[in-house]
Design a protein around this motif. Structure first.
Motif, PDB file in Angstrom:
ATOM      1  N   GLU A   7       0.845  -1.189   0.000  1.00  0.00           N
ATOM      2  CA  GLU A   7       0.000   0.000   0.000  1.00  0.00           C
ATOM      3  C   GLU A   7       0.882   1.242   0.000  1.00  0.00           C
ATOM      4  O   GLU A   7       1.734   1.404   0.875  1.00  0.00           O
ATOM      5  CB  GLU A   7      -0.915  -0.009   1.220  1.00  0.00           C
ATOM      6  CG  GLU A   7      -1.953  -1.118   1.196  1.00  0.00           C
ATOM      7  CD  GLU A   7      -2.896  -1.016   2.380  1.00  0.00           C
ATOM      8  OE1 GLU A   7      -2.468  -0.523   3.449  1.00  0.00           O
ATOM      9  OE2 GLU A   7      -4.054  -1.423   2.232  1.00  0.00           O
ATOM     10  N   VAL A   9       2.226   5.100   0.428  1.00  0.00           N
ATOM     11  CA  VAL A   9       1.975   6.241   1.299  1.00  0.00           C
ATOM     12  C   VAL A   9       1.480   7.389   0.431  1.00  0.00           C
ATOM     13  O   VAL A   9       2.107   7.736  -0.576  1.00  0.00           O
ATOM     14  CB  VAL A   9       3.245   6.654   2.063  1.00  0.00           C
ATOM     15  CG1 VAL A   9       2.993   7.925   2.879  1.00  0.00           C
ATOM     16  CG2 VAL A   9       3.721   5.528   2.959  1.00  0.00           C
ATOM     17  N   THR A  36      -4.635   4.171   6.370  1.00  0.00           N
ATOM     18  CA  THR A  36      -3.697   4.663   7.388  1.00  0.00           C
ATOM     19  C   THR A  36      -2.381   5.193   6.829  1.00  0.00           C
ATOM     20  O   THR A  36      -1.690   5.951   7.515  1.00  0.00           O
ATOM     21  CB  THR A  36      -3.378   3.537   8.400  1.00  0.00           C
ATOM     22  OG1 THR A  36      -2.849   2.398   7.697  1.00  0.00           O
ATOM     23  CG2 THR A  36      -4.636   3.121   9.155  1.00  0.00           C
ATOM     24  N   ASN A  37      -2.029   4.820   5.596  1.00  0.00           N
ATOM     25  CA  ASN A  37      -0.741   5.255   5.034  1.00  0.00           C
ATOM     26  C   ASN A  37      -0.863   6.656   4.437  1.00  0.00           C
ATOM     27  O   ASN A  37      -0.784   6.858   3.220  1.00  0.00           O
ATOM     28  CB  ASN A  37      -0.256   4.275   3.972  1.00  0.00           C
ATOM     29  CG  ASN A  37       0.304   3.008   4.585  1.00  0.00           C
ATOM     30  OD1 ASN A  37       0.304   2.848   5.799  1.00  0.00           O
ATOM     31  ND2 ASN A  37       0.783   2.102   3.762  1.00  0.00           N
ATOM     32  N   GLY A  86       5.685  10.542   0.908  1.00  0.00           N
ATOM     33  CA  GLY A  86       4.827   9.562   0.272  1.00  0.00           C
ATOM     34  C   GLY A  86       5.234   9.269  -1.152  1.00  0.00           C
ATOM     35  O   GLY A  86       6.151   9.895  -1.706  1.00  0.00           O
TER      36      GLY A  86
END
Length: 280
Positions: A7, A9, A36-37, A86
């Motif tokens: 997943e 960020v 959550t990322n 990210g």
């Protein structure tokens, strides 16, 4: 061996200036995400209305923030870009609302393997009026969009629904031109789509308020100036008739905004939207 997708960020960058009420709405939207990322960056322009205090109260979901004077939204975004951790970046304004609590988790599966083929992935934006009624959609497949024009420029993905890969800012070292005051997002999107064709995902990303005439007459004239500059920079030449027809409509809208009070125009336009899109 089959590679396991991770997943990504997702970095969210928000600029604020005396936007305590609007920012509270965005805070709720991000806090309620089931993904959550997330890295959230807020760059504030030295607010004095309680915005900084609100940021302090919500530091548990804010990864980096600063408050200092800046030269406008694009200068603030450039400051935020320096702190990206990210893999994908989206710019949300104070007052922006993610369409649902699972928007980012839904997009993550598409973002995880989009790069390097794509450096821009975008979805749809739900345009709402002052009563939070959906009045229009913004965003369609690139195969359709790339052959269209908007205003006096080529059609582009909706910026509030666009995710740019971090390489766009780090490897290409892209910064928003601070000489532009309104069309900096247009400049970034045009830079991205000229580099690589984007990927469209049929998911609603953002809710955007379309409350009446969104720009003053003065700003509409500035938009014309900045879009002409961008067209020249990217060597974009629209068909003669389409260009001047759209240009004339902007001048008419600017004239109306200058002559008539903004509140009256906004009220009439909102009434028009309700009638036009009541069966949407």
């Amino acid at each position: 061996m089959k590679q396991i997708k991770t997943e990504p960020v997702i970095t969210i960058i928000t600029s604020t200036f005396n936007a305590v009420s609007a920012l509270s709405i965005t805070i709720d939207s991000i806090r309620n995400q089931n993904y959550t990322n997330i890295q959230w960056i807020i760059i504030d322009g030295k607010s004095t209305d309680g915005t900084v205090e609100l940021i302090n109260k919500n530091e548990d979901i804010i990864d980096f923030w600063l408050s200092e004077r800046d030269e406008g939204i694009y200068d603030a975004w450039n400051k935020g870009v320096k702190h990206i951790k990210g893999e994908w970046v989206i710019f949300l304004g104070a007052g922006d609302v993610l369409y649902s609590n699972n928007v980012l988790s839904n997009m993550a599966s598409h973002l995880s393997d989009a790069f390097p083929k794509y450096n821009l992935v975008y979805g749809k934006v739900d345009v709402v009026n002052d009563d939070n009624e959906s009045v229009a959609d913004w965003g369609e497949p690139w195969e359709l969009l790339k052959n269209k024009t908007e205003s006096i420029r080529i059609a582009l993905p909706p910026h509030p629904g666009s995710f740019l890969h971090v390489s766009f800012f780090c490897e290409k070292k892209y910064l928003f031109p601070t000489s532009l005051k309104i069309a900096g997002d247009t400049h970034s999107l045009m830079t991205a789509v000229i580099d690589k064709e984007p990927l469209f995902v049929p998911i609603y990303i953002d809710k955007m308020l379309f409350g009446g005439v969104s720009t003053t007459g003065k700003n509409l004239l500035l938009i014309i100036k900045e879009l002409k500059f961008i067209n020249q920079e990217f060597n974009v030449n629209l068909p003669f008739f389409i260009y001047y027809w759209n240009l004339s409509k902007i001048y008419i809208k600017a004239f109306v905004n200058i002559v008539f009070p903004e509140k009256i125009i906004g009220s009439l336009y909102n009434s028009f939207l309700k009638v036009k899109y009541r069966f949407k």
